[in-house]
Design a protein around this motif. Sequence first.
Motif, PDB file in Angstrom:
ATOM      1  N   GLY A 179      62.146  22.564  64.076  1.00  0.00           N
ATOM      2  CA  GLY A 179      62.309  23.050  62.715  1.00  0.00           C
ATOM      3  C   GLY A 179      61.690  22.113  61.695  1.00  0.00           C
ATOM      4  N   PRO A 180      61.532  22.574  60.451  1.00  0.00           N
ATOM      5  CA  PRO A 180      60.954  21.742  59.389  1.00  0.00           C
ATOM      6  C   PRO A 180      61.716  20.441  59.148  1.00  0.00           C
ATOM      7  CG  PRO A 180      61.030  24.036  58.709  1.00  0.00           C
ATOM      8  CD  PRO A 180      61.797  23.946  59.989  1.00  0.00           C
ATOM      9  N   LEU A 181      63.047  20.479  59.297  1.00  0.00           N
ATOM     10  CA  LEU A 181      63.831  19.273  59.036  1.00  0.00           C
ATOM     11  C   LEU A 181      63.528  18.175  60.051  1.00  0.00           C
ATOM     12  CD1 LEU A 181      65.955  17.813  57.401  1.00  0.00           C
ATOM     13  CD2 LEU A 181      67.721  18.889  58.820  1.00  0.00           C
ATOM     14  N   LEU A 182      63.472  18.528  61.335  1.00  0.00           N
ATOM     15  CA  LEU A 182      63.160  17.539  62.357  1.00  0.00           C
ATOM     16  C   LEU A 182      61.746  17.013  62.182  1.00  0.00           C
ATOM     17  CD1 LEU A 182      63.918  15.970  64.863  1.00  0.00           C
ATOM     18  CD2 LEU A 182      63.243  17.947  66.254  1.00  0.00           C
ATOM     19  N   ALA A 183      60.808  17.906  61.842  1.00  0.00           N
ATOM     20  CA  ALA A 183      59.434  17.473  61.600  1.00  0.00           C
ATOM     21  C   ALA A 183      59.376  16.500  60.427  1.00  0.00           C
ATOM     22  CB  ALA A 183      58.547  18.684  61.321  1.00  0.00           C
ATOM     23  N   ALA A 184      60.181  16.755  59.401  1.00  0.00           N
ATOM     24  CA  ALA A 184      60.200  15.873  58.233  1.00  0.00           C
ATOM     25  C   ALA A 184      60.775  14.508  58.579  1.00  0.00           C
ATOM     26  CB  ALA A 184      61.015  16.525  57.119  1.00  0.00           C
ATOM     27  N   VAL A 185      61.857  14.494  59.341  1.00  0.00           N
ATOM     28  CA  VAL A 185      62.467  13.219  59.745  1.00  0.00           C
ATOM     29  C   VAL A 185      61.469  12.389  60.549  1.00  0.00           C
ATOM     30  CG1 VAL A 185      64.259  12.165  61.170  1.00  0.00           C
ATOM     31  CG2 VAL A 185      64.832  14.085  59.683  1.00  0.00           C
ATOM     32  N   ALA A 186      60.775  13.027  61.482  1.00  0.00           N
ATOM     33  CA  ALA A 186      59.786  12.314  62.292  1.00  0.00           C
ATOM     34  C   ALA A 186      58.661  11.776  61.426  1.00  0.00           C
ATOM     35  CB  ALA A 186      59.233  13.250  63.371  1.00  0.00           C
ATOM     36  N   THR A 187      58.237  12.561  60.448  1.00  0.00           N
ATOM     37  CA  THR A 187      57.154  12.144  59.565  1.00  0.00           C
ATOM     38  C   THR A 187      57.544  10.932  58.737  1.00  0.00           C
ATOM     39  OG1 THR A 187      56.325  14.422  59.442  1.00  0.00           O
ATOM     40  CG2 THR A 187      55.617  12.909  57.714  1.00  0.00           C
ATOM     41  N   VAL A 188      58.774  10.896  58.260  1.00  0.00           N
ATOM     42  CA  VAL A 188      59.247   9.745  57.484  1.00  0.00           C
ATOM     43  C   VAL A 188      59.430   8.521  58.379  1.00  0.00           C
ATOM     44  CG1 VAL A 188      61.202   8.867  56.146  1.00  0.00           C
ATOM     45  CG2 VAL A 188      60.332  11.170  55.712  1.00  0.00           C
ATOM     46  N   ALA A 189      59.793   8.753  59.632  1.00  0.00           N
ATOM     47  CA  ALA A 189      60.042   7.630  60.541  1.00  0.00           C
ATOM     48  C   ALA A 189      58.765   6.882  60.903  1.00  0.00           C
ATOM     49  CB  ALA A 189      60.717   8.135  61.819  1.00  0.00           C
ATOM     50  N   VAL A 190      57.642   7.592  60.972  1.00  0.00           N
ATOM     51  CA  VAL A 190      56.402   6.943  61.418  1.00  0.00           C
ATOM     52  C   VAL A 190      55.962   5.822  60.473  1.00  0.00           C
ATOM     53  CG1 VAL A 190      53.934   7.300  61.830  1.00  0.00           C
ATOM     54  CG2 VAL A 190      55.608   8.877  62.807  1.00  0.00           C
ATOM     55  N   PRO A 191      55.845   6.050  59.156  1.00  0.00           N
ATOM     56  CA  PRO A 191      55.467   4.931  58.278  1.00  0.00           C
ATOM     57  C   PRO A 191      56.451   3.768  58.331  1.00  0.00           C
ATOM     58  CG  PRO A 191      55.222   7.015  57.134  1.00  0.00           C
ATOM     59  CD  PRO A 191      55.955   7.307  58.405  1.00  0.00           C
ATOM     60  N   ALA A 192      57.741   4.090  58.468  1.00  0.00           N
ATOM     61  CA  ALA A 192      58.738   3.014  58.573  1.00  0.00           C
ATOM     62  C   ALA A 192      58.490   2.179  59.821  1.00  0.00           C
ATOM     63  CB  ALA A 192      60.143   3.607  58.592  1.00  0.00           C
ATOM     64  N   LEU A 198      48.797   9.597  61.197  1.00  0.00           N
ATOM     65  CA  LEU A 198      49.636   9.500  62.398  1.00  0.00           C
ATOM     66  C   LEU A 198      50.992  10.163  62.165  1.00  0.00           C
ATOM     67  CD1 LEU A 198      48.805   5.821  63.456  1.00  0.00           C
ATOM     68  CD2 LEU A 198      48.054   7.933  64.573  1.00  0.00           C
ATOM     69  N   ALA A 199      51.541   9.986  60.963  1.00  0.00           N
ATOM     70  CA  ALA A 199      52.812  10.637  60.636  1.00  0.00           C
ATOM     71  C   ALA A 199      52.649  12.152  60.622  1.00  0.00           C
ATOM     72  CB  ALA A 199      53.308  10.147  59.272  1.00  0.00           C
ATOM     73  N   ALA A 200      51.553  12.614  60.047  1.00  0.00           N
ATOM     74  CA  ALA A 200      51.297  14.055  59.984  1.00  0.00           C
ATOM     75  C   ALA A 200      51.082  14.629  61.373  1.00  0.00           C
ATOM     76  CB  ALA A 200      50.069  14.317  59.109  1.00  0.00           C
ATOM     77  N   LEU A 201      50.417  13.876  62.227  1.00  0.00           N
ATOM     78  CA  LEU A 201      50.162  14.343  63.584  1.00  0.00           C
ATOM     79  C   LEU A 201      51.469  14.581  64.328  1.00  0.00           C
ATOM     80  CD1 LEU A 201      48.013  14.919  65.784  1.00  0.00           C
ATOM     81  CD2 LEU A 201      48.191  12.500  66.428  1.00  0.00           C
ATOM     82  N   LEU A 202      52.406  13.653  64.205  1.00  0.00           N
ATOM     83  CA  LEU A 202      53.692  13.814  64.880  1.00  0.00           C
ATOM     84  C   LEU A 202      54.503  14.953  64.260  1.00  0.00           C
ATOM     85  CD1 LEU A 202      55.797  12.930  66.926  1.00  0.00           C
ATOM     86  CD2 LEU A 202      56.595  11.212  65.288  1.00  0.00           C
ATOM     87  N   GLY A 203      54.580  14.976  62.936  1.00  0.00           N
ATOM     88  CA  GLY A 203      55.377  16.001  62.270  1.00  0.00           C
ATOM     89  C   GLY A 203      54.848  17.400  62.507  1.00  0.00           C
ATOM     90  N   ALA A 204      53.541  17.572  62.309  1.00  0.00           N
ATOM     91  CA  ALA A 204      52.951  18.894  62.512  1.00  0.00           C
ATOM     92  C   ALA A 204      53.001  19.288  63.987  1.00  0.00           C
ATOM     93  CB  ALA A 204      51.511  18.907  62.000  1.00  0.00           C
ATOM     94  N   GLY A 205      52.836  18.305  64.864  1.00  0.00           N
ATOM     95  CA  GLY A 205      52.911  18.598  66.295  1.00  0.00           C
ATOM     96  C   GLY A 205      54.278  19.110  66.700  1.00  0.00           C
ATOM     97  N   LEU A 206      55.328  18.462  66.192  1.00  0.00           N
ATOM     98  CA  LEU A 206      56.687  18.922  66.488  1.00  0.00           C
ATOM     99  C   LEU A 206      56.921  20.328  65.936  1.00  0.00           C
ATOM    100  CD1 LEU A 206      58.775  15.692  65.799  1.00  0.00           C
ATOM    101  CD2 LEU A 206      58.476  16.831  67.997  1.00  0.00           C
ATOM    102  N   LEU A 207      56.415  20.576  64.740  1.00  0.00           N
ATOM    103  CA  LEU A 207      56.596  21.895  64.134  1.00  0.00           C
ATOM    104  C   LEU A 207      55.904  22.969  64.974  1.00  0.00           C
ATOM    105  CD1 LEU A 207      57.854  23.088  61.487  1.00  0.00           C
ATOM    106  CD2 LEU A 207      55.532  23.099  60.579  1.00  0.00           C
ATOM    107  N   LEU A 208      54.691  22.688  65.413  1.00  0.00           N
ATOM    108  CA  LEU A 208      53.942  23.665  66.204  1.00  0.00           C
ATOM    109  C   LEU A 208      54.552  23.860  67.591  1.00  0.00           C
ATOM    110  CD1 LEU A 208      50.311  22.651  65.194  1.00  0.00           C
ATOM    111  CD2 LEU A 208      51.610  24.636  64.418  1.00  0.00           C
TER     112      LEU A 208
END
Length: 260
Positions: free
Chosen positions: A63-76, A49-59
């Motif tokens: 940018g990579p930074l926003l995708a990374a922040v979103a990816t870290v936020a999902v597990p939290a 689920l974290a990857a889906l949000l992060g990769a979706g934002l990137l696509l």
Amino acid sequence: MFTTPPLHGLRFAFGTLTVLPVRVTRWDRETARGGMLCAPLAGMVVGALAALLGAGLLLLGAGPLLAAVATVAVPAALTRGLHLDGLADTADGLGSAKPAEEALRIMKRSDIGPFGVVTLVFVLLAQVAALAQAYGGSWARGALAAVVSATTARLALTLATRTGVPAARPEGLGAAVAGVVPLRGALAVAAAVVVAAAAGGALPGTYGVVRTATAVLLALVAAHLLLRHCTRRFGGLTGDVCGAVAETAATAVLVVLSLS
């Protein structure tokens, strides 16, 4: 002998390790054993689920930074910050330099001390930085890193709750899961996760078989060292230590994958 139906173990894993709407129908040590053996499956779902949000934002052009922040936020979000809270409390307990009983009391407080705050800041920064680098390489690298880190974090819990690891307190989540997983079962699950991670690393545009498998193994070593130190320091496993072990493993995977 393990006789609890697998469904109860899955419910325990998802019901205690995520906020997904799964009701835990049994709460005993046999069910806890099944739940901890299934913990990496819960991690894989969280990571996906974290990857889906992060990769979706990137696509979509983020940018990579926003995708990374979103990816870290999902597990939290999917754990209500439970593991991060455990990491902070464990850092406060270890940093206090107090005897075990007093350190455990510090860890039970609702507030977070300076050691906990500093630890959270650096751990989250490390996770975001490593994931930003991964997404900067390709969406596939970022997605795989997210899934592998979340799965390895929960695998660290499987290994932390193996037989021979005592509970620091007679109550709480740590007491419910400490020592419930047979060593052979924990090692079998670990081997399966390493093989699956290596297979993911073989996908085009990712990290390669050896690098991905090595990241998982080194993360488990880091988690083991923290667990050993905590059991010596506090007298055993607690729910907070479980959270600290999980976040340590997740961060270590991401850091190792970011190394060239």
